[in-house]
Design a protein around this motif. Structure first.
Motif, short mmCIF file in Angstrom:
data_model
loop_
_atom_site.label_atom_id
_atom_site.label_comp_id
_atom_site.label_asym_id
_atom_site.label_seq_id
_atom_site.Cartn_x
_atom_site.Cartn_y
_atom_site.Cartn_z
N GLY A 66 13.96 6.01 -4.05
CA GLY A 66 15.16 6.22 -4.85
C GLY A 66 16.03 4.98 -4.75
N ASP A 67 17.29 5.16 -4.37
CA ASP A 67 18.17 4.01 -4.15
C ASP A 67 18.38 3.75 -2.66
N HIS A 68 17.48 4.29 -1.83
CA HIS A 68 17.58 4.13 -0.38
C HIS A 68 16.62 3.05 0.11
N LEU A 69 17.06 2.28 1.11
CA LEU A 69 16.22 1.27 1.75
C LEU A 69 15.71 1.83 3.07
N ILE A 70 14.38 1.83 3.25
CA ILE A 70 13.77 2.42 4.43
C ILE A 70 13.05 1.34 5.23
N ASN A 71 13.34 1.28 6.53
CA ASN A 71 12.63 0.36 7.41
C ASN A 71 11.19 0.85 7.58
N PRO A 72 10.19 0.02 7.25
CA PRO A 72 8.79 0.46 7.35
C PRO A 72 8.41 0.94 8.75
N GLU A 73 9.06 0.39 9.78
CA GLU A 73 8.72 0.77 11.14
C GLU A 73 9.17 2.19 11.48
N SER A 74 10.02 2.77 10.63
CA SER A 74 10.51 4.13 10.90
C SER A 74 9.66 5.20 10.21
N ASP A 80 0.82 -1.21 0.00
CA ASP A 80 0.00 0.00 0.00
C ASP A 80 0.86 1.27 0.00
N TYR A 81 2.13 1.15 0.41
CA TYR A 81 3.02 2.32 0.43
C TYR A 81 3.44 2.75 -0.98
N ILE A 82 3.44 1.81 -1.92
CA ILE A 82 3.94 2.11 -3.26
C ILE A 82 3.12 3.22 -3.91
#
Length: 220
Positions: free
Chosen positions: A202-210, A86-88
């Motif tokens: 982008g090219d960053h990986l984000i923890n969903p919990e943050s 759903d975040y996409i």
């Protein structure tokens, strides 16, 4: 300076390997074989037979519980993935200050500079001890990855696990520059790294919990 000492784990070759647990089919086969080959002059007592049947019943219930737990886990994983999808296509803001190290490769860890400056990144283990300091000169304003290589200040590889980081930035005159961990942007995908889900910005990986804020993108 004294270098840390890394002790080699004790030899575990003397430990006996764990015995394979009996499954329901193996247990039933053994019980039938025991009945088939018992001494007719000294048959199994009814109490002993009843006890073994009760043991088999308990074993069967444990297998059923395990099967149900696997079904529930699968449903939970499926629901979690659906929630992440759903975040996409949405804009997010995150405050992530953690890094996950898996097989020596770091995932996550981003920060945003308000203006160009000299950066000091400190990385800490779960006990709060600083294990690595990274210096970057004249880094441009904008979003950046920590790019932790999984090594401490002595060049030794650190164990896989979770690490935290902090970032300080200064201009050429030594005055502090505003810097924040985490970043904001459009989520384009969900990816799994080392079995852990991340949002791609982008090219960053984000923890969903943050994630601290989610908004719809503006349409023209």
């Amino acid at each position: 300076a004294l270098e840390p000492t890394y002790n080699k784990p004790d030899d575990t070759s003397s430990y006996a390997s764990p015995e394979r647990e009996l499954g329901r089919n193996e247990f039933l086969t053994l019980l039938v074989a025991q009945l088939k080959h018992q001494d007719p002059l000294n048959p199994m007592e009814s109490t002993e037979f009843t006890a073994q049947l009760a043991q088999f019943s308990s074993l069967e219930q444990l297998f059923d519980i395990n099967d149900n737990l696997e079904i529930l886990q699968g449903a939970e994983d499926s629901q979690r993935l659906e929630n992440l999808l759903d975040y996409i296509g949405k804009e997010i803001k995150s405050s992530d200050s953690t890094i996950t190290l898996n097989n020596g490769k770091a995932f996550g860890g981003s920060y945003t500079l308000e203006e160009t400056g000299n950066v000091i990144i400190s990385i800490f283990d779960t006990e709060g001890s600083e294990i690595r300091t990274i210096y970057r000169d004249d880094q441009e304003a904008g979003e950046h990855n920590v790019d932790f290589d999984g090594k401490d200040n002595y060049g030794y590889r650190v164990p896989d696990g979770y690490y935290s980081f902090s970032v300080q930035a200064f201009d050429n005159e030594g005055f502090s520059i505003e810097v924040s961990t985490g970043l904001s942007g459009l989520v384009t995908a969900v990816t799994y790294q080392g079995g852990i889900p991340y949002l791609m910005v982008g090219d960053h990986l984000i923890n969903p919990e943050s994630v601290t804020e989610v908004s719809l993108t503006e349409t023209g």
